[in-house]
Design an enzyme around this catalytic site. Sequence first.
Site, PDB file in Angstrom:
ATOM      1  CD1 TRP A  30      -2.286   1.977   0.408  1.00  0.00           C
ATOM      2  CD2 TRP A  30      -2.610   1.451   2.546  1.00  0.00           C
ATOM      3  NE1 TRP A  30      -3.205   2.869   0.917  1.00  0.00           N
ATOM      4  CE2 TRP A  30      -3.426   2.569   2.227  1.00  0.00           C
ATOM      5  CE3 TRP A  30      -2.658   0.940   3.845  1.00  0.00           C
ATOM      6  CZ2 TRP A  30      -4.264   3.180   3.165  1.00  0.00           C
ATOM      7  CZ3 TRP A  30      -3.499   1.541   4.776  1.00  0.00           C
ATOM      8  CH2 TRP A  30      -4.289   2.656   4.433  1.00  0.00           C
ATOM      9  CE1 TYR A  65      -4.119  -0.928  -1.010  1.00  0.00           C
ATOM     10  CE2 TYR A  65      -2.286  -2.452  -1.266  1.00  0.00           C
ATOM     11  CZ  TYR A  65      -3.413  -2.045  -0.583  1.00  0.00           C
ATOM     12  OH  TYR A  65      -3.830  -2.748   0.528  1.00  0.00           O
TER      13      TYR A  65
END
Length: 338
Positions: A30, A65
């Site tokens: 992430w 992401y």
Amino acid sequence: MYRDHVPCNMDERALGTTGYDVTEVGMGTWNIGSDWGDVSDEAAHEAVRAAIDAGITFLDTADVYGDGRSERVIADVLAEYDPDERPTVATKAGRRLDPHDASGYTESNLREFVDRSRSNLDTDALDVLQLHCPPTDVYYQPETFDALDVLKAEGRIDHYGVSVERVEEGLKAIEYPGVETVQIIFNPFRQRPAELFFDEAARRDVGIIVRVPLASGLLTGNLSAETEFPENDHRNFNREGEAFDRGETFAGVPYERGLEAVDELRPLVPEDATMAQFSLRWILDHDAVSAVIPGSTDPKHVRENVIAASLPPLTTEETERVREVYEEYVADAVHQRW
């Protein structure tokens, strides 16, 4: 020793019934995709390289992401390595829905998301696809899990699981026989999964992937009341859940309370280890855990995270003290929420 020495080989654990054995410490990506401040392309690629070079064989990502950036970075880096030594890659789908409603978790939408991730990751079949913290109602929609079975039968995905916000969602998800993995937040500040969920997951041989293991940096011991976060860092803009579930930021712990709890944990950390390593070791002491996936854009921190697997297990006294700190400082804020 533990600060400076990187072990050549980490122990591996079975990822449920997938047939994959993965390193105890994996890597979450992430950080290299979005919501953690600006990260250059060079830094993103170097972080993934550092993980692979340190022996990590499990990478976790998601299609949202950085709008696929994280997936593409992983593909770029993996192209530099021997395909026979390719790590297992788990990605996620569902959060591209707008609005993010349970009704959108259909076969056609999931196929579209999966095909996009296959392209981003430059692979014919995704190793593991996880529903990305879907609305709770999705777990009561058998047709969604039927759709995943279809995508698996078509060869688009090899295995599937779910990423959940709440223990109850994990317990419901593992009622579906096709769910082989569950990703969940678990750390010294979020201990509830160990009470019932881990036992049930182990009984069904479901792999457990632990995310947010360092409580968004709180459990590194490097944050303070004076720490300032970039405008585009979720630790600045999501403390009350303004953008997504509040539990994803500092594990849902009020920031100032978390800092107090960290101070109480400091005396437990061995002199030759970091608090981050101590926290990761605490997680790995739970046998139900298949892999823990700390994220970082700093290669040094990536290597330090790996070293946590070499630390000795906590003593009974240390484990009891971690529980006492949890109950005194953070349990009332998080225990029944997630």
